[in-house]
Motif scaffolding. Structure first.
Motif, PDB file in Angstrom:
ATOM      1  N   GLN A 118      12.563   4.455  -7.254  1.00 36.13           N
ATOM      2  CA  GLN A 118      11.428   3.506  -7.390  1.00 36.13           C
ATOM      3  C   GLN A 118      10.962   2.662  -6.268  1.00 36.13           C
ATOM      4  O   GLN A 118       9.905   2.445  -5.661  1.00 36.13           O
ATOM      5  N   ALA A 119      12.081   1.982  -5.916  1.00 36.37           N
ATOM      6  CA  ALA A 119      11.781   1.167  -4.927  1.00 36.37           C
ATOM      7  C   ALA A 119      11.432   1.846  -3.546  1.00 36.37           C
ATOM      8  O   ALA A 119      10.877   1.328  -2.720  1.00 36.37           O
ATOM      9  N   ASN A 124       7.879   3.012   0.631  1.00 36.59           N
ATOM     10  CA  ASN A 124       6.971   4.098   1.447  1.00 36.59           C
ATOM     11  C   ASN A 124       5.547   3.981   1.323  1.00 36.59           C
ATOM     12  O   ASN A 124       4.806   4.310   2.367  1.00 36.59           O
ATOM     13  N   PHE A 125       4.814   3.903   0.026  1.00 38.57           N
ATOM     14  CA  PHE A 125       3.611   3.541  -0.095  1.00 38.57           C
ATOM     15  C   PHE A 125       3.172   2.426   0.732  1.00 38.57           C
ATOM     16  O   PHE A 125       2.049   2.533   1.318  1.00 38.57           O
ATOM     17  N   HIS A 126       3.719   1.188   0.631  1.00 40.06           N
ATOM     18  CA  HIS A 126       3.259   0.022   1.336  1.00 40.06           C
ATOM     19  C   HIS A 126       3.368   0.143   2.638  1.00 40.06           C
ATOM     20  O   HIS A 126       2.430  -0.431   3.460  1.00 40.06           O
ATOM     21  N   GLY A 160       2.166   2.387 -10.930  1.00 39.93           N
ATOM     22  CA  GLY A 160       3.379   2.390 -10.759  1.00 39.93           C
ATOM     23  C   GLY A 160       4.482   1.624 -11.605  1.00 39.93           C
ATOM     24  O   GLY A 160       5.240   2.118 -12.086  1.00 39.93           O
ATOM     25  N   GLY A 161       4.098   0.237 -11.753  1.00 38.63           N
ATOM     26  CA  GLY A 161       4.960  -0.597 -12.491  1.00 38.63           C
ATOM     27  C   GLY A 161       4.921  -0.188 -13.873  1.00 38.63           C
ATOM     28  O   GLY A 161       5.863  -0.356 -14.438  1.00 38.63           O
ATOM     29  N   ARG A 171       5.102   8.884  -8.502  1.00 41.89           N
ATOM     30  CA  ARG A 171       4.774   9.133  -6.920  1.00 41.89           C
ATOM     31  C   ARG A 171       3.536   8.958  -6.591  1.00 41.89           C
ATOM     32  O   ARG A 171       2.611   9.194  -6.951  1.00 41.89           O
ATOM     33  N   TYR A 172       3.466   8.187  -5.401  1.00 40.72           N
ATOM     34  CA  TYR A 172       2.101   7.613  -4.885  1.00 40.72           C
ATOM     35  C   TYR A 172       1.480   8.803  -4.238  1.00 40.72           C
ATOM     36  O   TYR A 172       1.995   9.526  -3.416  1.00 40.72           O
TER      37      TYR A 172
END
Length: 180
Positions: A118-119, A124-126, A160-161, A171-172
């Motif tokens: 998850q991290a 990757n999203f950020h 996501g949270g 998954r974003y």
């Protein structure tokens, strides 16, 4: 074979449905029998409900054939793992867009594969958001899109949270996955 009064899972039902479809394809059932058995399989509540569907097809063969270990679902993460995974997504709301997920990946991700996964997804999203923020203002359309992208990004952090707290995979969308 599980206890007859044990409730069935969707995978159990799907397994029986596959057997019924195979029997129909082999010509051992007609269309009416297949439809009736599929209805019974999809409405079954316990393993005892599934036994009559399969017995005359396979004789004394058990109605439930265990899945191979490779197909068994992964263990549900415990509460601490879910909170840690949710924190890696929600750090974006605190302004720790890249540092928060990176810290979670490096610290708690060493002991928990769920937190690490998850991290990494959050990181990757950020990183993708950062890249879009830097590159999009070079276009006229990009100047308008950057604020919209950040609002959508903050909403996706919350989604996501919550998903991580529920113990499900998230998954974003439209994310470039640089970190594995």
């Amino acid at each position: 074979m599980p206890h007859p009064q044990l409730r069935v899972t969707n995978q159990d039902r799907e397994q029986v449905v596959e057997h019924v479809k195979a029997a129909y394809a082999e010509g051992r059932l007609d269309k009416y029998e297949m439809d009736e058995r599929l209805h019974l399989a999809m409405t079954a509540r316990t393993h005892a409900d599934l036994v009559p569907i399969m017995n005359d097809l396979y004789g004394t063969r058990p109605a439930y054939v265990p899945r191979p270990p490779a197909y068994r679902p992964a263990a549900v993460p415990d509460g601490g793992d879910r909170v840690g995974a949710a924190a890696s997504h929600l750090f974006g709301l605190l302004g720790l867009f890249i540092i928060g997920p990176l810290l979670m990946m490096v610290t708690a991700g060493r002991t928990s594969p769920y937190i690490r996964k998850q991290a990494v997804e959050s990181l990757n999203f950020h990183l993708t958001m950062l890249g879009a923020t830097v590159l999009l203002p070079f276009t006229v359309v990009g100047l308008v899109l950057v604020p919209v992208i950040w609002v959508v990004g903050l909403v996706l952090c919350v989604v996501g949270g919550v998903s991580a707290l529920a113990g499900t995979e998230f998954r974003y969308p439209l994310t470039i996955r640089l970190v594995k």
